[in-house]
Scaffold this motif. Structure first.
Motif, PDB file in Angstrom:
ATOM      1  N   SER A  56       0.836  -1.208   0.000  1.00  8.69           N
ATOM      2  CA  SER A  56       0.000   0.000   0.000  1.00  8.69           C
ATOM      3  C   SER A  56       0.862   1.245   0.000  1.00  8.69           C
ATOM      4  CB  SER A  56      -0.925  -0.011   1.223  1.00  8.69           C
ATOM      5  OG  SER A  56      -0.155  -0.012   2.412  1.00  8.69           O
ATOM      6  N   GLY A  57       0.360   2.269  -0.595  1.00 10.04           N
ATOM      7  CA  GLY A  57       1.085   3.533  -0.644  1.00 10.04           C
ATOM      8  C   GLY A  57       0.529   4.402  -1.741  1.00 10.04           C
ATOM      9  N   ASP A  58       0.813   5.682  -1.647  1.00  7.85           N
ATOM     10  CA  ASP A  58       0.351   6.641  -2.641  1.00  7.85           C
ATOM     11  C   ASP A  58       1.315   6.613  -3.817  1.00  7.85           C
ATOM     12  OD1 ASP A  58      -0.835   8.599  -4.059  1.00  7.85           O
ATOM     13  OD2 ASP A  58      -0.351  10.238  -2.688  1.00  7.85           O
ATOM     14  N   ALA A  59       0.961   5.841  -4.847  1.00  8.66           N
ATOM     15  CA  ALA A  59       1.857   5.713  -6.001  1.00  8.66           C
ATOM     16  C   ALA A  59       1.985   7.011  -6.768  1.00  8.66           C
ATOM     17  CB  ALA A  59       1.346   4.605  -6.925  1.00  8.66           C
ATOM     18  N   GLY A  60       1.001   7.913  -6.630  1.00  6.17           N
ATOM     19  CA  GLY A  60       1.074   9.160  -7.365  1.00  6.17           C
ATOM     20  C   GLY A  60       2.057  10.149  -6.778  1.00  6.17           C
ATOM     21  N   ASN A  61       2.545   9.883  -5.566  1.00  8.77           N
ATOM     22  CA  ASN A  61       3.459  10.815  -4.910  1.00  8.77           C
ATOM     23  C   ASN A  61       4.806  10.150  -4.637  1.00  8.77           C
ATOM     24  OD1 ASN A  61       4.119  13.330  -3.866  1.00  8.77           O
ATOM     25  ND2 ASN A  61       3.526  12.770  -1.783  1.00  8.77           N
ATOM     26  N   ASP A  62       5.178   9.173  -5.457  1.00  7.03           N
ATOM     27  CA  ASP A  62       6.462   8.509  -5.268  1.00  7.03           C
ATOM     28  C   ASP A  62       7.604   9.471  -5.572  1.00  7.03           C
ATOM     29  OD1 ASP A  62       5.152   6.244  -4.605  1.00  7.03           O
ATOM     30  OD2 ASP A  62       5.464   5.197  -6.510  1.00  7.03           O
ATOM     31  N   PRO A  63       8.660   9.444  -4.751  1.00  8.82           N
ATOM     32  CA  PRO A  63       9.834  10.279  -5.059  1.00  8.82           C
ATOM     33  C   PRO A  63      10.591   9.711  -6.254  1.00  8.82           C
ATOM     34  CG  PRO A  63      10.240   8.950  -3.108  1.00  8.82           C
ATOM     35  CD  PRO A  63       8.809   8.710  -3.471  1.00  8.82           C
ATOM     36  N   ILE A  64      10.796  10.522  -7.258  1.00  8.28           N
ATOM     37  CA  ILE A  64      11.454  10.102  -8.493  1.00  8.28           C
ATOM     38  C   ILE A  64      12.600  11.062  -8.783  1.00  8.28           C
ATOM     39  CG2 ILE A  64      11.189   9.708 -10.965  1.00  8.28           C
ATOM     40  CD1 ILE A  64       8.271   9.075 -10.481  1.00  8.28           C
ATOM     41  N   THR A  65      13.760  10.513  -9.012  1.00  5.69           N
ATOM     42  CA  THR A  65      14.926  11.311  -9.402  1.00  5.69           C
ATOM     43  C   THR A  65      15.407  10.838 -10.768  1.00  5.69           C
ATOM     44  OG1 THR A  65      16.422   9.789  -8.240  1.00  5.69           O
ATOM     45  CG2 THR A  65      15.632  11.723  -7.024  1.00  5.69           C
ATOM     46  N   PHE A  66      16.152  11.708 -11.459  1.00  2.00           N
ATOM     47  CA  PHE A  66      16.590  11.428 -12.817  1.00  2.00           C
ATOM     48  C   PHE A  66      18.107  11.506 -12.890  1.00  2.00           C
ATOM     49  CE2 PHE A  66      12.381  13.352 -13.040  1.00  2.00           C
ATOM     50  CZ  PHE A  66      11.691  12.443 -13.833  1.00  2.00           C
ATOM     51  N   ASN A  67      18.644  10.676 -13.753  1.00  2.00           N
ATOM     52  CA  ASN A  67      20.065  10.713 -14.072  1.00  2.00           C
ATOM     53  C   ASN A  67      20.195  10.882 -15.576  1.00  2.00           C
ATOM     54  OD1 ASN A  67      22.852  10.534 -13.880  1.00  2.00           O
ATOM     55  ND2 ASN A  67      22.847   8.311 -14.162  1.00  2.00           N
ATOM     56  N   THR A  68      20.943  11.895 -15.999  1.00  2.00           N
ATOM     57  CA  THR A  68      21.085  12.203 -17.420  1.00  2.00           C
ATOM     58  C   THR A  68      22.552  12.161 -17.804  1.00  2.00           C
ATOM     59  OG1 THR A  68      21.201  14.578 -16.941  1.00  2.00           O
ATOM     60  CG2 THR A  68      19.023  13.650 -17.382  1.00  2.00           C
ATOM     61  N   ASN A  69      22.844  11.551 -18.931  1.00  2.00           N
ATOM     62  CA  ASN A  69      24.216  11.477 -19.425  1.00  2.00           C
ATOM     63  C   ASN A  69      24.201  11.272 -20.921  1.00  2.00           C
ATOM     64  OD1 ASN A  69      23.396   8.590 -18.454  1.00  2.00           O
ATOM     65  ND2 ASN A  69      24.999   8.257 -20.006  1.00  2.00           N
ATOM     66  N   LEU A  70      25.281  11.710 -21.567  1.00  2.00           N
ATOM     67  CA  LEU A  70      25.467  11.492 -22.990  1.00  2.00           C
ATOM     68  C   LEU A  70      25.722  10.007 -23.230  1.00  2.00           C
ATOM     69  CD1 LEU A  70      25.761  12.850 -25.796  1.00  2.00           C
ATOM     70  CD2 LEU A  70      28.206  13.049 -25.296  1.00  2.00           C
ATOM     71  N   HIS A 101      27.764  22.458 -32.853  1.00  2.00           N
ATOM     72  CA  HIS A 101      26.988  21.240 -32.640  1.00  2.00           C
ATOM     73  C   HIS A 101      25.897  21.055 -33.686  1.00  2.00           C
ATOM     74  CE1 HIS A 101      28.516  22.364 -28.570  1.00  2.00           C
ATOM     75  NE2 HIS A 101      28.806  21.069 -28.523  1.00  2.00           N
ATOM     76  N   VAL A 102      25.836  21.920 -34.673  1.00  2.00           N
ATOM     77  CA  VAL A 102      24.787  21.816 -35.689  1.00  2.00           C
ATOM     78  C   VAL A 102      25.045  20.581 -36.548  1.00  2.00           C
ATOM     79  CG1 VAL A 102      23.773  22.936 -37.713  1.00  2.00           C
ATOM     80  CG2 VAL A 102      24.389  24.290 -35.702  1.00  2.00           C
ATOM     81  N   GLY A 103      23.981  19.822 -36.808  1.00  2.00           N
ATOM     82  CA  GLY A 103      24.088  18.633 -37.645  1.00  2.00           C
ATOM     83  C   GLY A 103      24.619  17.415 -36.945  1.00  2.00           C
ATOM     84  N   LYS A 104      24.893  17.481 -35.648  1.00  2.00           N
ATOM     85  CA  LYS A 104      25.404  16.338 -34.893  1.00  2.00           C
ATOM     86  C   LYS A 104      24.341  15.916 -33.877  1.00  2.00           C
ATOM     87  CE  LYS A 104      30.150  18.009 -35.273  1.00  2.00           C
ATOM     88  NZ  LYS A 104      31.360  18.457 -34.508  1.00  2.00           N
ATOM     89  N   PRO A 105      23.633  14.845 -34.132  1.00  2.00           N
ATOM     90  CA  PRO A 105      22.620  14.417 -33.159  1.00  2.00           C
ATOM     91  C   PRO A 105      23.263  14.063 -31.820  1.00  2.00           C
ATOM     92  CG  PRO A 105      22.328  13.307 -35.270  1.00  2.00           C
ATOM     93  CD  PRO A 105      23.651  13.997 -35.329  1.00  2.00           C
ATOM     94  N   THR A 106      22.690  14.573 -30.749  1.00  2.00           N
ATOM     95  CA  THR A 106      23.161  14.324 -29.391  1.00  2.00           C
ATOM     96  C   THR A 106      22.133  13.462 -28.676  1.00  2.00           C
ATOM     97  OG1 THR A 106      24.284  16.470 -29.370  1.00  2.00           O
ATOM     98  CG2 THR A 106      23.923  15.397 -27.248  1.00  2.00           C
ATOM     99  N   VAL A 107      22.530  12.255 -28.287  1.00  2.00           N
ATOM    100  CA  VAL A 107      21.629  11.310 -27.635  1.00  2.00           C
ATOM    101  C   VAL A 107      21.890  11.361 -26.132  1.00  2.00           C
ATOM    102  CG1 VAL A 107      20.849   8.924 -27.499  1.00  2.00           C
ATOM    103  CG2 VAL A 107      21.658   9.856 -29.680  1.00  2.00           C
ATOM    104  N   ILE A 108      20.853  11.743 -25.397  1.00  2.00           N
ATOM    105  CA  ILE A 108      20.937  11.838 -23.950  1.00  2.00           C
ATOM    106  C   ILE A 108      20.147  10.680 -23.339  1.00  2.00           C
ATOM    107  CG2 ILE A 108      20.482  13.268 -21.918  1.00  2.00           C
ATOM    108  CD1 ILE A 108      22.594  14.398 -23.769  1.00  2.00           C
ATOM    109  N   GLU A 109      20.798   9.892 -22.508  1.00  2.00           N
ATOM    110  CA  GLU A 109      20.140   8.795 -21.800  1.00  2.00           C
ATOM    111  C   GLU A 109      19.526   9.330 -20.514  1.00  2.00           C
ATOM    112  OE1 GLU A 109      22.868   4.983 -23.188  1.00  2.00           O
ATOM    113  OE2 GLU A 109      23.144   5.860 -21.200  1.00  2.00           O
ATOM    114  N   ILE A 110      18.238   9.130 -20.354  1.00  2.00           N
ATOM    115  CA  ILE A 110      17.511   9.600 -19.169  1.00  2.00           C
ATOM    116  C   ILE A 110      17.044   8.387 -18.388  1.00  2.00           C
ATOM    117  CG2 ILE A 110      15.556  10.934 -18.322  1.00  2.00           C
ATOM    118  CD1 ILE A 110      15.682  12.555 -20.894  1.00  2.00           C
ATOM    119  N   THR A 111      17.503   8.265 -17.156  1.00  2.00           N
ATOM    120  CA  THR A 111      17.138   7.152 -16.288  1.00  2.00           C
ATOM    121  C   THR A 111      16.373   7.703 -15.098  1.00  2.00           C
ATOM    122  OG1 THR A 111      19.151   5.979 -16.940  1.00  2.00           O
ATOM    123  CG2 THR A 111      17.982   5.159 -14.997  1.00  2.00           C
ATOM    124  N   ALA A 112      15.159   7.208 -14.910  1.00  2.00           N
ATOM    125  CA  ALA A 112      14.313   7.625 -13.797  1.00  2.00           C
ATOM    126  C   ALA A 112      14.367   6.564 -12.708  1.00  2.00           C
ATOM    127  CB  ALA A 112      12.872   7.841 -14.261  1.00  2.00           C
TER     128      ALA A 112
END
Length: 441
Positions: A56-70, A101-112
């Motif tokens: 049981s728990g309030d799933a709508g208020n779960d603490p979520i953090t993100f990690n971003t890296n190239l 950086h024009v014309g160079k696609p930059t892929v960012i990995e987002i982990t929640a």
């Protein structure tokens, strides 16, 4: 019952497929070079990607953090920043890409990360930087807003209100936000957690027309003097910002890139200590001849050891085999000099023995006292050879030796008081007889 179970399984499989497709799906964005790029990582978007938690728990208020890296690297590109104030707030990616950086696609990995269920979800953000004809805008102004944090300023409505206020006082045809930087990234201090103090934020905007007279008022000598005295300058258009934004006009920066002289960094000519370029590096082949280090060993260790051994024998011969001795020295010394030396030694020993018996000052309690009966001065209670190092200053009757007790008359009554005196001889007559004669008087 079987039909319900089959439907539940079908729904569950559909949910799993949806989660996997979201986790591995790429999201494409198309920012422009020289224009502020803002991407919000919404928590609501990632909540559906986490599997249901059995407890049981309030799933709508779960603490979520993100990690971003190239992708393929541990950190983000230099122009891209990320901020998330608390696990219950959205994360924000922001920055200003450059023309390189024009014309160079930059892929960012987002982990929640779900901090309550310890589940993770991941997807990729593909940044396709586009070129723009109006980049760069020639006139750029940077404002320092004191009552805003960076995540507050990145909100679309707040940033829109600020650009609207700037447009009212500048009146340009094209106006873009170029970059936003937190004051902490410029060396600012973390504010105290009182009175809702903010850390401050720098906002750079660009336009295609020269600066307005209102913005030029900061460069007047009067306002420059007030800024040097840490006083707020007088700006006529400040009231258009004051309702929502508190701008530090002393920190405003106005740059006309058309007047900026480009600085070309030329490579200096190589000196004598720099090797010329020979192309690619060719390592030596693996078939190298072995080298004999025995001669190096002899030169490095054997030769110094041999020299040290020779010096050791020379020193030992000098110290042990060339000693003259005391007898040989006395034989070569004149007899009168030896006699003088012997007499000096004897005198020294005698003085040292005499110094051990030197007298010390006696305490006041051992000095001669007046005898009230005989009228004579009684000598001290110790002999000349009495050891005084352990003698107390105040003697008691139990500590005195060779004492006698004599009666003493009182003014009234037949009783006597016993007094003690040392038994000594004065002129050959014992002291106790003297005391008896004094009592018969």
């Amino acid at each position: 019952m079987s039909t319900m179970s089959a439907a539940a399984v079908a729904v569950w499989l559909g949910t799993v497929v949806t989660i996997l497709s979201r986790s591995h799906g790429d999201r494409n964005v198309y920012p422009s070079a020289g224009v502020l790029f803002v991407h919000v990582l919404e928590r609501e978007y990632f909540k559906g990607e986490f599997p249901p938690y059995p407890k049981s728990g309030d799933a709508g208020n779960d603490p979520i953090t993100f990690n971003t890296n190239l992708m393929g690297y541990p950190d983000r590109p230099g122009w891209l920043r990320y901020i998330q104030r608390t696990p219950h707030s959205d994360g924000v990616l922001y920055g200003s890409p450059t023309a390189e950086h024009v014309g160079k696609p930059t892929v960012i990995e987002i982990t929640a990360y779900n901090r309550r269920t310890f589940e993770t979800a991941r997807h990729n953000l593909v940044i396709n930087i586009m070129a723009t004809e109006e980049f760069p805008l020639p006139y750029q102004a940077e404002f320092y807003i004191k009552n805003m944090n960076v995540e507050e300023m990145l909100a679309s409505e707040v940033l829109g209100d600020f650009l609207g206020a700037v447009k009212n006082v500048w009146q340009p045809e094209r106006l873009n936000a170029i970059n936003i930087t937190s004051a902490l990234d410029r060396g600012g201090r973390v504010p105290l957690p009182i009175n809702n103090l903010k850390e401050g934020v720098y906002v750079m905007v660009g336009a295609d027309v020269p600066f307005s007279s209102c913005l030029r008022e900061v460069e007047t000598p009067h306002n420059q003097l007030r800024c040097s005295q840490e006083m707020e300058p007088v700006i006529s258009c400040d009231k258009k910002f004051r309702a929502q934004f508190h701008i530090d006009w002393c920190k405003i920066s106005l740059v006309d890139i058309n007047k900026v002289v480009p600085v070309y960094i030329t490579r200096p000519d190589p000196g004598t200590g720099i090797l010329p370029e020979f192309g690619e590096y060719n390592p030596p082949s693996e078939s190298l001849k072995s080298r004999d280090y025995f001669s190096d060993f002899l030169i490095t260790l054997a030769v110094p050891s041999a020299v040290a051994l020779v010096l050791f024998f020379i020193l030992g011969y000098t110290m042990c085999c060339r000693r003259e001795g005391v007898e040989k020295r006395n034989m070569q010394t004149p007899a009168i000099q030896l006699v003088h030396h012997s007499s000096i030694q004897k005198s020294t020993k005698e003085l040292r023995s005499m110094s051990k018996n030197r007298e010390i000052s006696w305490p006041l309690s051992t000095l001669p006292v007046f005898n009230p009966v005989s009228g004579e001065v009684v000598p001290p209670i110790h002999p000349d050879n009495y050891e005084t190092t352990s003698m107390p200053l105040m003697q008691t009757q139990t500590n005195l030796q060779n004492q006698i007790t004599i009666p003493q008359q009182r003014p009234s009554g037949d009783n006597y008081v016993m007094s003690t005196f040392r038994r000594l001889e004065v002129n050959g007559i014992p002291e106790e007889r003297k005391v008896a004669e004094a009592l018969n008087l």
